[in-house]
Scaffold this active site. Sequence first.
Site, PDB file in Angstrom:
ATOM      1  N   MET A  79       2.177   2.518 -41.250  1.00 48.09           N
ATOM      2  CA  MET A  79       3.343   2.901 -40.460  1.00 48.09           C
ATOM      3  C   MET A  79       2.941   3.357 -39.057  1.00 48.09           C
ATOM      4  O   MET A  79       1.767   3.572 -38.765  1.00 48.09           O
ATOM      5  CB  MET A  79       4.113   4.009 -41.173  1.00 48.09           C
ATOM      6  N   HIS A  80       3.944   3.477 -38.197  1.00 46.40           N
ATOM      7  CA  HIS A  80       3.861   4.146 -36.893  1.00 46.40           C
ATOM      8  C   HIS A  80       3.145   3.367 -35.783  1.00 46.40           C
ATOM      9  O   HIS A  80       3.250   3.734 -34.619  1.00 46.40           O
ATOM     10  CB  HIS A  80       3.172   5.516 -36.996  1.00 46.40           C
ATOM     11  N   ASP A 236       4.156   1.453 -45.935  1.00 49.86           N
ATOM     12  CA  ASP A 236       3.217   1.394 -47.059  1.00 49.86           C
ATOM     13  C   ASP A 236       3.572   2.333 -48.199  1.00 49.86           C
ATOM     14  O   ASP A 236       3.464   1.960 -49.377  1.00 49.86           O
ATOM     15  CB  ASP A 236       1.785   1.611 -46.585  1.00 49.86           C
TER      16      ASP A 236
END
Length: 489
Positions: A79-80, A236
């Site tokens: 992520m991110h 995830d």
Amino acid sequence: MYLGLDLGTSELKALLLDRAHRIVALARSPLTVSRPAPLWSEQDPAQWWSALEAVLASLRATHADALASVRAIGLSGQMHGAVAIDADGAVLRPAILWNDGRSAPQCRQLTAQCPQLAAITGNLAMPGFTAPKLLWMREHEPALFARIACVLLPKDWLRFMLGGVLASDMSDASGTLWLDVGARDWSDELLAACGLGREQMPGLVEGSAVAGRLQPALARRWGLQPGIPIAGGGGDNAASAVGMGLVGAGQGFVSLGTSGVIFIGGERFEPKPAAGVHAFCHALPGRWHQMSVMLSAASAVDWAARCFGLGDAPALLAAAAALDTEGRLNAPLFLPYLSGERSPHNDPDAEGVLFGLTHAHGPADIAYAVVEGVSLGLRDGLDTLSPPAGELLLVGGGARSGWWAQLLADVLEVPLAVCEGGEAGGALGAARLAWLADGGIESEVCRQPRVLQRFDPGAGTAHWQRRRHLRFKALYAALAPCFAQGATP
């Protein structure tokens, strides 16, 4: 047959799942992280594509018939990360990853500019999130920032390459700090604070919805059917929850991957930003979850094995497991903040510390301290979350060690269970989301896999583990002012 692709930090996995819930094949390709400056963590998306080519070539070589029968593709990913592309779809710079810490000043700027940020997103501004990365780009790379046509998360860049569609799912988008998490929609206020607009965001879909179709040329190259659907997928951790059948309120897991995560599902948006808790959308419609995240979990074990000459992670775990009870009681303490920390401290300046070393300590003592330190950091996170409803499942690479699983159950004082497919939770969840996008029924698709082993907390260890946890917390509290004084300007 369904194909799940999981783009992690250290590797990309491709998993084939049949309708009997059998994992037919799992292929992996390693990835490397670039750290060109202190606090930086980057990857070139071209590396992701090379890894994808490698795993699909491997599957075609060993499971061509299964690959040819795939009905849909699902995506899961770290992520991110910020992947900025221009109007021609070209990547403007290496992706800035989730464990990159350079944007702490931009977090302070965003928080001051948008006092309602935590209420809208359910989260504090942390350097790992996507929005501060774009503020950093706007300040330090203005020419590149001016060319941004769209900002994609890592797995969504893969979707763009696979199907030519700019889309993201709700769970992954929750980690950008641009999503109104309760409303499951982009926030115009937060986008504007970063100099961006909706036109530079991908379209939003639920993780179980169709969000693109595979391009014919790629299908021919890999032996897949052209035009098969690509599911929205999930970040995830949300994908791992789907993979483990954790779709109800109070169900959750502990993940021992590069980072460490404790995930608790819920039916409502229940933010707790003051405690550093992440409140995100789940990968399934109408559900949310809470999550505590520590930045260095299995990666801290890998680091210690390398730095202290203990070989590799399995060798370090073996050395730690050999330590007797007296040795554990007198082992050093380890603060596992090698990349700063998120939950519960939200402290990008936090640093790793080995405390309490004496002449009596050797490699086994340090090995134990590191594994225990990661476990105690996870306990800090658990204490900030809504209580789980029963046992937690254990997923990720760290789940391979039964000794660590037992230590973690002792430290958390929560029963843990390891299930089939736990090591490949994100890829399994991605395949299940593909199945749902192909018309699968949730109660059939999202079953909990068979439990392989359970770990109950040891009542005889609780008293001294609690004492060590208190010392662990006190050590961070005492050193936090020192970390801030030594921070990179």
